[in-house]
Design a protein around this motif. Structure first.
Motif, PDB file in Angstrom:
ATOM      1  N   ALA A   1     -19.714  95.809 -64.280  1.00 31.45           N
ATOM      2  CA  ALA A   1     -19.020  94.561 -64.617  1.00 31.45           C
ATOM      3  C   ALA A   1     -18.938  94.417 -66.124  1.00 31.45           C
ATOM      4  O   ALA A   1     -19.893  94.710 -66.846  1.00 31.45           O
ATOM      5  CB  ALA A   1     -19.757  93.374 -64.020  1.00 31.45           C
ATOM      6  N   SER A   2     -17.796  93.942 -66.606  1.00 30.53           N
ATOM      7  CA  SER A   2     -17.611  93.753 -68.044  1.00 30.53           C
ATOM      8  C   SER A   2     -16.659  92.587 -68.269  1.00 30.53           C
ATOM      9  O   SER A   2     -15.646  92.463 -67.588  1.00 30.53           O
ATOM     10  CB  SER A   2     -17.042  95.036 -68.664  1.00 30.53           C
ATOM     11  OG  SER A   2     -16.764  94.865 -70.027  1.00 30.53           O
ATOM     12  N   GLY A   3     -17.013  91.754 -69.241  1.00 25.70           N
ATOM     13  CA  GLY A   3     -16.126  90.637 -69.563  1.00 25.70           C
ATOM     14  C   GLY A   3     -16.607  89.324 -68.978  1.00 25.70           C
ATOM     15  O   GLY A   3     -16.602  89.143 -67.758  1.00 25.70           O
ATOM     16  N   GLY A   4     -17.080  88.431 -69.838  1.00 21.67           N
ATOM     17  CA  GLY A   4     -17.376  87.071 -69.411  1.00 21.67           C
ATOM     18  C   GLY A   4     -18.816  86.770 -69.067  1.00 21.67           C
ATOM     19  O   GLY A   4     -19.139  85.608 -68.778  1.00 21.67           O
ATOM     20  N   VAL A   5     -19.705  87.768 -69.046  1.00 21.76           N
ATOM     21  CA  VAL A   5     -21.103  87.482 -68.702  1.00 21.76           C
ATOM     22  C   VAL A   5     -21.716  86.560 -69.760  1.00 21.76           C
ATOM     23  O   VAL A   5     -21.682  86.846 -70.944  1.00 21.76           O
ATOM     24  CB  VAL A   5     -21.930  88.776 -68.601  1.00 21.76           C
ATOM     25  CG1 VAL A   5     -23.398  88.441 -68.379  1.00 21.76           C
ATOM     26  CG2 VAL A   5     -21.412  89.657 -67.462  1.00 21.76           C
ATOM     27  N   ARG A   6     -22.281  85.436 -69.286  1.00 21.23           N
ATOM     28  CA  ARG A   6     -22.785  84.413 -70.206  1.00 21.23           C
ATOM     29  C   ARG A   6     -24.301  84.347 -70.281  1.00 21.23           C
ATOM     30  O   ARG A   6     -24.860  84.062 -71.339  1.00 21.23           O
ATOM     31  CB  ARG A   6     -22.293  83.027 -69.749  1.00 21.23           C
ATOM     32  CG  ARG A   6     -20.805  82.855 -69.741  1.00 21.23           C
ATOM     33  CD  ARG A   6     -20.422  81.630 -68.925  1.00 21.23           C
ATOM     34  NE  ARG A   6     -20.738  81.821 -67.500  1.00 21.23           N
ATOM     35  CZ  ARG A   6     -20.449  80.946 -66.546  1.00 21.23           C
ATOM     36  NH1 ARG A   6     -19.867  79.802 -66.863  1.00 21.23           N
ATOM     37  NH2 ARG A   6     -20.749  81.210 -65.286  1.00 21.23           N
ATOM     38  N   ASN A   7     -24.968  84.591 -69.141  1.00 22.78           N
ATOM     39  CA  ASN A   7     -26.394  84.289 -69.072  1.00 22.78           C
ATOM     40  C   ASN A   7     -27.041  85.028 -67.902  1.00 22.78           C
ATOM     41  O   ASN A   7     -26.385  85.782 -67.173  1.00 22.78           O
ATOM     42  CB  ASN A   7     -26.600  82.783 -68.912  1.00 22.78           C
ATOM     43  CG  ASN A   7     -25.706  82.194 -67.815  1.00 22.78           C
ATOM     44  OD1 ASN A   7     -25.520  82.804 -66.760  1.00 22.78           O
ATOM     45  ND2 ASN A   7     -25.138  81.038 -68.079  1.00 22.78           N
TER      46      ASN A   7
END
Length: 233
Positions: A196-202
């Motif tokens: 997964a790539s893009g947008g991971v916040r926390n």
């Protein structure tokens, strides 16, 4: 969860773009060297993700000297993307000790070339599937390839890849969380490891991804925030 923090480079500087827009560039507080050393202190960091942003745009690797220095600063495997369009470029990175190579535009548009590269570097090639909705974009996210995710994943299913890196361009740098649904769907389409790539916040985003069967995530802008690392060993 295997956390893969990202260091994006322009002119030797550590930056982030918003939705791949080169006019929306933000400088990060750590230099690339400082970032690599910082990330290497966490056990959950299995690899470090380096992108030559101008290399992606100019279709040629431009930061090999900087990247070679970064590799010398860490004992973690390193994966490189941005401007990898020729075997010669991959060979150059291989010679300086880079572990994995992320192929985007040419790997999307020229499957025969991808097959040859995978034959030479089995298990070391990631393909970068960067998409808006189901359309894959190329050339630094500036052009629609007119190839869908589903069709492409089917084309590469039998290759000995390291994995598929899926980025939802519309989520990248937006602090809205990743595209959980499409990441899960792609994971179910293929035998390959999906990152997964893009947008991971926390940490909560990581846990939600893990609950859908994803155990590798590239973390970009959030990885530059010390708060992200609280509670992560």
């Amino acid at each position: 969860m295997n956390i893969i923090p990202a260091v994006d480079i322009i002119d030797g500087q550590n930056v982030r773009l918003t939705q791949g827009d080169y006019d929306k560039k933000t400088s990060m507080k750590r230099t690339p060297e400082e970032a690599v050393q910082f990330y290497s202190t966490f056990e959950q960091v299995g690899r470090i993700h380096i992108v030559d942003l101008m290399g992606a745009l100019k279709q040629n690797a431009l930061e090999t000297t900087v990247i070679g220095k970064l590799k010398s600063l860490t004992d973690r495997p390193m994966q490189i993307g941005g401007g990898l369009r020729t075997l010669e470029t991959i060979e150059t990175y291989d010679e300086i000790g880079i572990d994995y190579f992320i192929l985007g535009t040419r790997a999307i548009m020229d499957i025969d070339w991808l097959k040859e590269v995978v034959r030479l570097y089995p298990g070391r090639i990631f393909v970068g599937v960067d998409a808006r909705q189901d359309d894959i974009y190329v050339n630094g996210w500036t052009e629609n390839s007119n190839i869908t995710i589903d069709d492409y994943v089917s084309e590469v299913e039998d290759l000995e890849l390291a994995g598929i890196i899926y980025t939802d361009i519309n989520k990248d740098g937006m602090n809205q969380g990743p595209n959980f649904e499409n990441t899960k769907r792609i994971n179910e389409l293929t035998k390959h490891t999906v990152i997964a790539s893009g947008g991971v916040r926390n940490k909560a985003d990581l846990e939600k991804l893990e609950s859908t069967g994803i155990d590798n995530a590239i973390v970009g802008k959030a990885s530059h925030d010390d708060a992200f690392w609280e509670g992560i060993e």
